[in-house]
Design a protein around this motif. Structure first.
Motif, PDB file in Angstrom:
ATOM      1  N   GLN A 245      16.238  55.860   6.544  1.00 37.14           N
ATOM      2  CA  GLN A 245      15.375  54.866   6.515  1.00 37.14           C
ATOM      3  C   GLN A 245      15.166  54.510   4.916  1.00 37.14           C
ATOM      4  OE1 GLN A 245      11.147  55.535   7.475  1.00 37.14           O
ATOM      5  NE2 GLN A 245      10.889  53.383   8.273  1.00 37.14           N
ATOM      6  N   GLU A 246      15.090  55.384   3.917  1.00 38.61           N
ATOM      7  CA  GLU A 246      14.832  54.974   2.504  1.00 38.61           C
ATOM      8  C   GLU A 246      16.163  54.724   2.113  1.00 38.61           C
ATOM      9  OE1 GLU A 246      11.906  57.141  -0.042  1.00 38.61           O
ATOM     10  OE2 GLU A 246      13.953  57.755  -1.019  1.00 38.61           O
ATOM     11  N   ALA A 247      17.348  55.050   2.386  1.00 33.20           N
ATOM     12  CA  ALA A 247      18.477  54.826   1.784  1.00 33.20           C
ATOM     13  C   ALA A 247      19.017  53.426   1.894  1.00 33.20           C
ATOM     14  CB  ALA A 247      19.612  55.858   2.419  1.00 33.20           C
ATOM     15  N   LYS A 248      18.688  53.124   3.490  1.00 31.22           N
ATOM     16  CA  LYS A 248      19.094  51.756   3.789  1.00 31.22           C
ATOM     17  C   LYS A 248      18.586  50.653   2.950  1.00 31.22           C
ATOM     18  CE  LYS A 248      20.838  52.714   8.359  1.00 31.22           C
ATOM     19  NZ  LYS A 248      20.464  52.497   9.934  1.00 31.22           N
ATOM     20  N   GLN A 249      17.544  50.683   2.441  1.00 29.00           N
ATOM     21  CA  GLN A 249      16.755  49.859   1.466  1.00 29.00           C
ATOM     22  C   GLN A 249      17.371  49.807   0.111  1.00 29.00           C
ATOM     23  OE1 GLN A 249      12.386  50.322   1.239  1.00 29.00           O
ATOM     24  NE2 GLN A 249      12.699  52.141   2.730  1.00 29.00           N
ATOM     25  N   TYR A 250      18.276  50.499  -0.195  1.00 30.24           N
ATOM     26  CA  TYR A 250      19.017  50.336  -1.685  1.00 30.24           C
ATOM     27  C   TYR A 250      20.372  50.578  -1.788  1.00 30.24           C
ATOM     28  CZ  TYR A 250      14.047  51.506  -2.638  1.00 30.24           C
ATOM     29  OH  TYR A 250      12.763  51.506  -2.585  1.00 30.24           O
ATOM     30  N   PHE A 251      20.983  50.904  -0.478  1.00 30.89           N
ATOM     31  CA  PHE A 251      22.475  51.100  -0.469  1.00 30.89           C
ATOM     32  C   PHE A 251      23.172  50.270   0.876  1.00 30.89           C
ATOM     33  CE2 PHE A 251      26.214  53.346   0.523  1.00 30.89           C
ATOM     34  CZ  PHE A 251      27.093  53.114  -0.478  1.00 30.89           C
ATOM     35  N   GLN A 252      24.177  49.571   0.572  1.00 26.02           N
ATOM     36  CA  GLN A 252      24.774  48.843   1.708  1.00 26.02           C
ATOM     37  C   GLN A 252      25.947  49.337   2.232  1.00 26.02           C
ATOM     38  OE1 GLN A 252      25.299  44.880   0.012  1.00 26.02           O
ATOM     39  NE2 GLN A 252      22.964  44.416  -0.365  1.00 26.02           N
ATOM     40  N   GLY A 253      26.283  50.308   1.545  1.00 31.55           N
ATOM     41  CA  GLY A 253      27.794  51.148   2.089  1.00 31.55           C
ATOM     42  C   GLY A 253      27.430  52.042   3.273  1.00 31.55           C
ATOM     43  N   ASN A 254      28.234  52.893   3.720  1.00 32.28           N
ATOM     44  CA  ASN A 254      28.067  53.863   4.682  1.00 32.28           C
ATOM     45  C   ASN A 254      27.205  55.118   4.011  1.00 32.28           C
ATOM     46  OD1 ASN A 254      29.610  52.430   6.740  1.00 32.28           O
ATOM     47  ND2 ASN A 254      31.420  53.334   5.594  1.00 32.28           N
ATOM     48  N   ILE A 255      26.432  55.595   4.717  1.00 35.40           N
ATOM     49  CA  ILE A 255      25.312  56.354   4.338  1.00 35.40           C
ATOM     50  C   ILE A 255      25.412  57.940   5.478  1.00 35.40           C
ATOM     51  CG2 ILE A 255      23.051  57.293   3.948  1.00 35.40           C
ATOM     52  CD1 ILE A 255      22.550  54.140   3.868  1.00 35.40           C
ATOM     53  N   TRP A 256      25.747  59.233   4.687  1.00 40.39           N
ATOM     54  CA  TRP A 256      25.938  60.439   5.307  1.00 40.39           C
ATOM     55  C   TRP A 256      25.066  61.212   4.870  1.00 40.39           C
ATOM     56  CZ3 TRP A 256      30.228  60.160   8.974  1.00 40.39           C
ATOM     57  CH2 TRP A 256      31.130  59.242   8.769  1.00 40.39           C
ATOM     58  N   ILE A 257      24.096  61.713   5.832  1.00 41.40           N
ATOM     59  CA  ILE A 257      23.010  62.809   5.661  1.00 41.40           C
ATOM     60  C   ILE A 257      23.394  63.990   6.580  1.00 41.40           C
ATOM     61  CG2 ILE A 257      20.539  63.204   5.442  1.00 41.40           C
ATOM     62  CD1 ILE A 257      20.350  59.993   5.232  1.00 41.40           C
ATOM     63  N   PRO A 258      24.140  64.888   6.049  1.00 44.57           N
ATOM     64  CA  PRO A 258      24.593  65.574   7.100  1.00 44.57           C
ATOM     65  C   PRO A 258      23.781  67.001   7.304  1.00 44.57           C
ATOM     66  CG  PRO A 258      25.733  66.013   4.924  1.00 44.57           C
ATOM     67  CD  PRO A 258      25.108  64.891   4.721  1.00 44.57           C
ATOM     68  N   ASP A 259      23.903  67.615   8.400  1.00 40.76           N
ATOM     69  CA  ASP A 259      23.146  68.817   8.472  1.00 40.76           C
ATOM     70  C   ASP A 259      24.072  69.889   8.408  1.00 40.76           C
ATOM     71  OD1 ASP A 259      20.318  67.979   9.407  1.00 40.76           O
ATOM     72  OD2 ASP A 259      21.368  67.412  11.334  1.00 40.76           O
ATOM     73  N   ASP A 260      23.534  71.268   8.157  1.00 43.52           N
ATOM     74  CA  ASP A 260      24.546  72.240   7.791  1.00 43.52           C
ATOM     75  C   ASP A 260      25.527  72.444   9.305  1.00 43.52           C
ATOM     76  OD1 ASP A 260      22.606  72.920   6.063  1.00 43.52           O
ATOM     77  OD2 ASP A 260      22.341  75.150   6.680  1.00 43.52           O
ATOM     78  N   LEU A 261      26.696  72.692   8.641  1.00 45.15           N
ATOM     79  CA  LEU A 261      27.963  72.788   9.585  1.00 45.15           C
ATOM     80  C   LEU A 261      28.334  71.480  10.344  1.00 45.15           C
ATOM     81  CD1 LEU A 261      26.901  75.941  11.705  1.00 45.15           C
ATOM     82  CD2 LEU A 261      28.357  75.648   9.604  1.00 45.15           C
ATOM     83  N   ASP A 262      27.773  70.252   9.666  1.00 46.50           N
ATOM     84  CA  ASP A 262      28.389  68.904  10.175  1.00 46.50           C
ATOM     85  C   ASP A 262      29.872  68.828   9.563  1.00 46.50           C
ATOM     86  OD1 ASP A 262      26.128  68.132  11.685  1.00 46.50           O
ATOM     87  OD2 ASP A 262      25.674  66.632  10.079  1.00 46.50           O
TER      88      ASP A 262
END
Length: 267
Positions: A245-262
């Motif tokens: 939610q915060e990232a999309k306000q400032y970056f227009q590319g693809n966003i990855w916020i992985p969990d362990d083992l992703d």
């Protein structure tokens, strides 16, 4: 090529593992950092990666949440070599100060029968700023991140089809290294916490970024895919949604916020 996130957390997490990851390319493996202990071995097992198949290792810096798992790897490799159960050699890349620390540690805490293979089959390879090596069939160029805390290196990897991946270690990208980072197809960057929670986690006191900071940097440098790691774990189940939610306000590319083992396909 695949990126397997063994851990995604900062030094003090308990609900996930410290940040470390593996690149897999045609059954070849490149491990970056080791986290804080032998949980590295557990994470590799859960990821269905045989630790003996990892022949290239890069250690970014001396902090224990990045280094201690590497000592366990050296112990396992040396033990199996001494038993005749390990095939081939392994290469560990690090800057000189860190190599000296690794050498001191392993000779203090490991048995001679395990350390006897260092510089024979376990090679500690010193890297300097701008050095390049072929690793898992890709050119990897290491660079000094100019940390104000402790000497640390990041890297740039040349991908197929003239693409590139950049990794800044666990501190914000220094201006002097923007030439490596700019126009990267992939950027791996730390994000200690949400910007809205900076007064709780105090990232700047620790020389870290918020999600907002990392995203603004990536936007300014024309990054296509931004992967955020080295985070707090206060609300691990909601981390993806909150950070996104915060990232999309400032970056227009693809966003990855992985969990362990992703597992992320790097293309």
């Amino acid at each position: 090529m695949k990126l397997i996130m063994l851990g995604t957390g900062n030094a003090l997490v308990t609900k996930c593992y410290n940040t470390c990851f593996v690149f897999e390319n045609q059954n070849q493996y490149f491990l970056v950092d080791g986290g804080g202990g032998n949980t590295l071995l557990s994470q590799l097992e859960k990821a269905h990666i045989n630790w003996q198949d990892i022949k290239d290792i890069f250690v970014t810096h001396k902090h224990i949440d990045h280094l201690m798992g590497i000592i366990w790897m050296i112990r396992m490799i040396g033990q199996h070599m001494s038993q005749g159960k390990y095939q081939g050699e392994v290469r560990i890349y690090a800057h000189k100060e860190l190599i000296d620390i690794i050498m001191q540690m392993v000779h203090l805490v490991l048995e001679a029968k395990h350390t006897q293979f260092i510089n024979k089959r376990i090679y500690l390879i010193e890297i300097q700023d701008h050095d390049s090596h072929m690793i898992i069939n890709h050119q990897v160029t290491f660079f000094d991140i100019h940390s104000t805390k402790t000497k640390q290196f990041g890297f740039q990897m040349q991908l197929d089809h003239n693409k590139k991946l950049s990794c800044c270690g666990d501190e914000p990208c220094h201006q002097i290294n923007e030439a490596y980072i700019q126009n990267s197809d992939w950027l791996l960057h730390e994000a200690f916490c949400l910007h809205s929670e900076a007064d709780i986690f105090h990232p700047y006191e620790k020389h870290h970024s918020t999600v907002k900071d990392a995203c603004q940097l990536a936007q300014s440098l024309n990054i296509q895919n931004l992967l955020l790691y080295h985070t707090e774990d206060k609300n691990i189940k909601q981390r993806h949604a909150l950070y996104m939610q915060e990232a999309k306000q400032y970056f227009q590319g693809n966003i990855w916020i992985p969990d362990d083992l992703d597992i992320i396909n790097i293309q």
